[in-house]
Design an enzyme around this catalytic site. Structure first.
Site, PDB file in Angstrom:
ATOM      1  CG  ASN A 115      92.071  19.584  93.423  1.00  0.00           C
ATOM      2  OD1 ASN A 115      91.616  19.010  94.407  1.00  0.00           O
ATOM      3  ND2 ASN A 115      91.455  19.565  92.240  1.00  0.00           N
ATOM      4  CG  PHE A 119      85.302  15.898  99.369  1.00  0.00           C
ATOM      5  CD1 PHE A 119      84.907  16.746  98.342  1.00  0.00           C
ATOM      6  CD2 PHE A 119      85.116  14.527  99.190  1.00  0.00           C
ATOM      7  CE1 PHE A 119      84.356  16.248  97.171  1.00  0.00           C
ATOM      8  CE2 PHE A 119      84.557  14.023  98.035  1.00  0.00           C
ATOM      9  CZ  PHE A 119      84.177  14.885  97.024  1.00  0.00           C
ATOM     10  CB  SER A 179      86.510  13.820  94.426  1.00  0.00           C
ATOM     11  OG  SER A 179      87.780  14.046  95.015  1.00  0.00           O
ATOM     12  CG  ASN A 181      91.925  14.588  95.152  1.00  0.00           C
ATOM     13  OD1 ASN A 181      92.891  14.029  94.639  1.00  0.00           O
ATOM     14  ND2 ASN A 181      91.390  15.699  94.661  1.00  0.00           N
ATOM     15  CE  LYS A 217      82.494  18.229  88.622  1.00  0.00           C
ATOM     16  NZ  LYS A 217      82.877  19.375  89.439  1.00  0.00           N
TER      17      LYS A 217
END
Ligand SMILES: Cc1cc2nc3c(=O)[nH]c(=O)nc-3n(C[C@H](O)[C@H](O)[C@H](O)COP(=O)(O)O)c2cc1C
Length: 354
Positions: A115, A119, A179, A181, A217
């Site tokens: 993916n 967000f 993330s 992305n 994370k």
């Protein structure tokens, strides 16, 4: 049922299929009888699965990972579906559409997903009003991201804004620096940038009286050398660590979509994340809560993650491949594993093989 539906669902674009699932769940959420039906189909309670981590009671160790319900649209029905915790989001201060579509791919032969959503969410204020439509018995985690348009030097403030907004509603927060992305988000893994973020967070937490546990994370792509540089600050600042988010590596994959840009999740993540968990458990003397995620498909996977140091786990990709009965299947199998091996509580498994 899911086995019958899966070929049909897999014929639809993955993000569209996800949107249809969210719409179906929204419908169920509005009807109490349907909510009760979901609970009786998917929920499984057993005292031996319950534990306290970072001051929060988790009825079972299987949490929903971030990214499934990005705008807090269906938490009530997810609670009924038997998860031990829900991590909602990633939520950013301002609403944002995310990256251009298509941006989500199934790698069927590899049982994986790529993916590059970026967000996409409705922003913290609307997400909060969604969340407030119901009361919850399950721990609600808020996964926090950063807006694409926030200037580089101000990005740490996005975490604070979302925390402040949800400070009366979240059971725990997750600071997501992993993330792939959002351009340069992973720079927060750098020792100096991380120290600045943590100083600001600690000050903010005290001044705003944020009492909930805060987890960090990290990316699956962090090396243990890099991790060792920030681990002491992690232990000082946070209440637990989530290992680990998706990877940008592409190793030993066979599916057509393997070269798509984005984060890879699902089966190929499992062994790598297990190594990170074991290493972290060993280097924190088993004293710091670890939440394992990445490619968990079976109760055996949960047991391996826990025996290597995770106190809790989170799943997402396996739900796409195996369907919604997975939590119940896993929890039932975990309870009978405990019984057969004379363990009194799931916590006894944590770190046995680390
Ligand atoms: C479509 C999709 C969207 C995701 N969005 C987020 C997100 O917003 N925040 C986050 O921390 N993780 C996000 N993740 C990562 C998951 O929370 C999880 O850490 C990762 O997928 C590994 O678990 P899995 O193999 O069980 O999917 C996303 C994953 C997927 C597949």
């Amino acid at each position: 049922m899911y086995k019958l539906l899966k070929p049909l669902i897999f014929n639809i674009d993955p993000e569209q299929a996800h949107g249809m699932t969210i719409n179906a769940l929204k419908f169920i959420q509005k009807h109490n009888k349907l909510l009760s039906a979901v609970k009786s189909c998917f929920d499984y309670q057993q005292d031996t699965l319950q534990q306290q981590i970072a001051g929060v009671t988790f009825n079972n160790p299987i949490g929903l990972a971030a990214g499934f319900d990005k705008s807090c649209e269906v938490p009530k029905v997810l609670e009924m579906a038997g998860f031990g915790a829900l991590e909602l989001g990633g939520i950013t201060p301002k609403p944002q559409p995310g990256n251009p579509k298509p941006r989500m791919y199934r790698l069927i032969d590899d049982q994986a997903i790529i993916n590059r959503m970026g967000f996409n969410n409705i922003g913290m204020n609307k997400a909060l009003s969604n969340l407030r439509k119901y009361a919850y018995h399950v721990p609600i985690g808020i996964n926090i991201g950063v807006n694409k348009t926030t200037p580089y030097e101000e990005r740490y403030q996005d975490y604070l804004k979302v925390m402040e907004t949800f400070k009366y509603d979240a059971t725990f927060f997750t600071v997501n620096i992993s993330s792939p992305n959002t351009a340069n988000l992973q720079n927060f893994h750098d020792k100096d940038e991380f120290a600045m973020l943590c100083n600001t967070l600690t000050y903010f937490q005290a001044s705003q009286n944020i009492t909930q546990p805060i987890f960090i994370k990290l990316t699956s792509d962090i090396s243990t050398t890099e991790l060792s540089q920030i681990l002491p600050t992690i232990v000082d600042t946070f209440d637990g660590i989530i290992l680990a988010n998706t990877t940008q590596r592409r190793e030993s994959l066979t599916s057509n979509n393997q070269n798509e840009t984005g984060g890879l999740s699902g089966k190929p993540l499992f062994e790598r994340n297990l190594e990170l968990i074991k290493w972290t458990y060993q280097h924190t003397n088993g004293d710091f809560p670890i939440i394992g995620t990445g490619g968990i498909f079976t109760a055996d996977d949960v047991i391996r993650m826990m025996r290597n140091g995770a106190s809790l786990v989170q799943i997402y990709s396996s739900l796409i491949f195996e369907g919604p009965t997975l939590t119940k299947k896993m929890n039932k199998a975990l309870a009978s594993y405990l019984q057969q091996n004379n363990y009194h509580n799931i916590q006894e498994l944590v770190g046995l093989d680390a």
